[in-house]
Write an enzyme that holds these catalytic residues in place. Structure first.
Site, PDB file in Angstrom:
ATOM      1  N   GLU A   1      -2.100  -8.737   4.375  1.00  0.00           N
ATOM      2  CA  GLU A   1      -2.189  -9.165   5.776  1.00  0.00           C
ATOM      3  C   GLU A   1      -3.619  -9.248   6.280  1.00  0.00           C
ATOM      4  O   GLU A   1      -3.909  -9.974   7.250  1.00  0.00           O
ATOM      5  CB  GLU A   1      -1.371  -8.232   6.682  1.00  0.00           C
ATOM      6  CG  GLU A   1      -1.943  -6.852   6.920  1.00  0.00           C
ATOM      7  CD  GLU A   1      -1.570  -5.819   5.873  1.00  0.00           C
ATOM      8  OE1 GLU A   1      -1.750  -4.619   6.142  1.00  0.00           O
ATOM      9  OE2 GLU A   1      -1.102  -6.223   4.786  1.00  0.00           O
TER      10      GLU A   1
ATOM     11  N   CYS B   1       0.818  -1.209   0.000  1.00  0.00           N
ATOM     12  CA  CYS B   1       0.000   0.000   0.000  1.00  0.00           C
ATOM     13  C   CYS B   1       0.861   1.273   0.000  1.00  0.00           C
ATOM     14  O   CYS B   1       1.448   1.612  -1.005  1.00  0.00           O
ATOM     15  CB  CYS B   1      -1.007  -0.023   1.149  1.00  0.00           C
ATOM     16  SG  CYS B   1      -2.409   1.096   0.906  1.00  0.00           S
TER      17      CYS B   1
ATOM     18  N   HIS C   1      -3.740  -4.860   0.855  1.00  0.00           N
ATOM     19  CA  HIS C   1      -3.235  -5.284   2.160  1.00  0.00           C
ATOM     20  C   HIS C   1      -3.365  -6.793   2.296  1.00  0.00           C
ATOM     21  O   HIS C   1      -4.382  -7.294   2.798  1.00  0.00           O
ATOM     22  CB  HIS C   1      -4.012  -4.590   3.289  1.00  0.00           C
ATOM     23  CG  HIS C   1      -3.660  -3.160   3.471  1.00  0.00           C
ATOM     24  ND1 HIS C   1      -2.672  -2.734   4.348  1.00  0.00           N
ATOM     25  CD2 HIS C   1      -4.145  -2.034   2.884  1.00  0.00           C
ATOM     26  CE1 HIS C   1      -2.578  -1.412   4.300  1.00  0.00           C
ATOM     27  NE2 HIS C   1      -3.460  -0.968   3.413  1.00  0.00           N
TER      28      HIS C   1
END
Length: 232
Positions: free
Chosen positions: A205, A111, A203
């Site tokens: 994660e 990002c 993202h």
């Protein structure tokens, strides 16, 4: 031993259980690195950047965060939607990105991390998207044969996004390797890499704990940091 993965902390005005301003890293991001076999090292973003602080590190993860100041990519005005701009954070992240690009230290940029790398290499950003990608999970089309396609073992993935900015001009040193349906560049790789490098606008994660394809990005970083390079 687990490869040591440096993750620059983000400045925060406050954090739960702490009385004052804090330096933080997203728990999901740290856990994804650890789950991949890496040892997360949340790094104090002190400016000026001292490259010697990375001598013990095997890889770097440039995480998401607030907006980069527009002057770092040649803009002369500031959109009213800009948020969490911090000059010390910018100085550190830009210097760190320059260092890893120059040295070839294995790096995953996420990002804001992608946007910082793009600025370092001479690209520019859209300061605010008319239809932003905040709180969005959408399909991303991946370029066949790219490093990203090899890691994912697929030419499509579901990306969890939280960004209101996007690439306006991709830097000459970067090659786009994934796009959203609206044309937004969602991933890029170095056209002439000195070492392992991947940048994604989303993202990973967010969903890595339950999505093996997203977790695979962290496994790839850790393998490269352990000396695997491009070997997947």
């Amino acid at each position: 031993m687990r490869p040591l993965i440096a993750i620059p902390a983000r400045f925060s005005a406050s954090a739960s259980a702490l009385r004052y301003a804090a330096e933080v890293a997203a728990r999901a991001l740290v856990e994804a690195v650890y789950r991949a076999g890496g040892e997360p090292f949340v790094m104090h973003p002190a400016a000026p950047f001292d490259p010697s602080r990375l001598e013990r590190c095997d890889g770097v993860l440039l995480p998401g965060g607030g907006d980069l100041h527009p002057r770092h990519y040649g803009a002369t005005s500031e959109h009213e939607a800009l948020y969490d701009v911090d000059e010390e954070q910018d100085a550190f992240d830009l210097a760190l990105a320059s260092h890893v690009l120059e040295t070839g230290l294995p790096t995953l940029a996420v990002c804001r991390g992608f946007q910082v790398v793009n600025a370092v290499l001479g690209g520019a950003l859209n300061q605010h998207m008319e239809r932003d990608h905040r709180h969005k999970v959408h399909p991303v089309t991946v370029t066949p044969g790219s490093l990203l396609a090899k890691i994912l073992d697929s030419e499509e993935t579901m990306a969890s996004c939280y960004h209101h900015q996007s690439t306006a001009t991709l830097a000459p040193g970067l090659t786009p390797t994934a796009h959203a349906g609206d044309g937004t560049v969602e991933a890029a790789e170095l056209a002439d890499p000195r070492g392992w490098f991947l940048a994604v606008q989303w993202h990973p994660e967010d969903t890595a704990a339950t999505d093996r394809s997203q977790q695979s990005l962290f496994h790839a970083l850790v393998r490269a940091s352990a000396g695997g390079g491009h070997r997947l």
